[in-house]
Design a protein around this motif. Structure first.
Motif, PDB file in Angstrom:
ATOM      1  N   MET A   1       0.843  -1.173   0.000  1.00  0.00           N
ATOM      2  CA  MET A   1       0.000   0.000   0.000  1.00  0.00           C
ATOM      3  C   MET A   1       0.890   1.238   0.000  1.00  0.00           C
ATOM      4  N   VAL A   2       0.564   2.209  -0.787  1.00  0.00           N
ATOM      5  CA  VAL A   2       1.333   3.455  -0.883  1.00  0.00           C
ATOM      6  C   VAL A   2       0.380   4.626  -0.700  1.00  0.00           C
ATOM      7  N   ASP A   3       0.757   5.541   0.181  1.00  0.00           N
ATOM      8  CA  ASP A   3       0.041   6.799   0.346  1.00  0.00           C
ATOM      9  C   ASP A   3       0.989   7.910  -0.081  1.00  0.00           C
ATOM     10  N   VAL A   4       0.582   8.716  -1.042  1.00  0.00           N
ATOM     11  CA  VAL A   4       1.389   9.847  -1.484  1.00  0.00           C
ATOM     12  C   VAL A   4       0.825  11.099  -0.821  1.00  0.00           C
ATOM     13  N   VAL A   5       1.664  11.736  -0.004  1.00  0.00           N
ATOM     14  CA  VAL A   5       1.269  12.947   0.713  1.00  0.00           C
ATOM     15  C   VAL A   5       2.254  14.036   0.307  1.00  0.00           C
ATOM     16  N   THR A   6       1.760  15.076  -0.309  1.00  0.00           N
ATOM     17  CA  THR A   6       2.665  16.088  -0.868  1.00  0.00           C
ATOM     18  C   THR A   6       2.937  17.261   0.069  1.00  0.00           C
ATOM     19  N   SER A   7       2.043  17.551   0.967  1.00  0.00           N
ATOM     20  CA  SER A   7       2.206  18.686   1.874  1.00  0.00           C
ATOM     21  C   SER A   7       2.953  18.263   3.135  1.00  0.00           C
TER      22      SER A   7
ATOM     23  N   TRP B   1      -0.414  12.717   8.937  1.00  0.00           N
ATOM     24  CA  TRP B   1      -0.537  11.330   8.479  1.00  0.00           C
ATOM     25  C   TRP B   1       0.308  10.416   9.364  1.00  0.00           C
ATOM     26  N   LEU B   2       1.553  10.818   9.627  1.00  0.00           N
ATOM     27  CA  LEU B   2       2.469  10.002  10.414  1.00  0.00           C
ATOM     28  C   LEU B   2       1.995   9.861  11.861  1.00  0.00           C
TER      29      LEU B   2
END
Length: 80
Positions: free
Chosen positions: A1-7, A14-15
């Motif tokens: 599973m991959v979550d892309v978080v740009t901000s 998220w962490l």
């Protein structure tokens, strides 16, 4: 599973939302993009857990550390 978080602020949210569950399961290893990000994250995590009264050991590992410091960090991680 991959979550892309740009901000950056969303990354922290998220962490921290997931971190307590991960820590309860065992050791956690987090990769970041730079040495300065490593130091910043280490300090932020230390503050996060100490504000909750937790004594979780947090350390960082990067190329500006001496070989001795890196070895000690790896030994502490492996031993829990």
């Amino acid at each position: 599973m991959v979550d892309v978080v740009t901000s950056a602020s969303l990354k922290w949210q998220w962490l921290t939302y997931r971190l307590d569950d991960w820590v309860q399961e065992g050791k956690v290893l987090i990769f970041v993009g730079s040495k300065s990000d490593t130091e910043t994250l280490t300090q932020n995590l230390s503050n996060h857990f100490s504000s909750k009264g937790s004594t979780i050991g947090i350390d960082c590992l990067h190329g500006d550390k001496s070989q001795s410091e890196r070895g000690n960090t790896l030994r502490r991680f492996r031993s829990g």
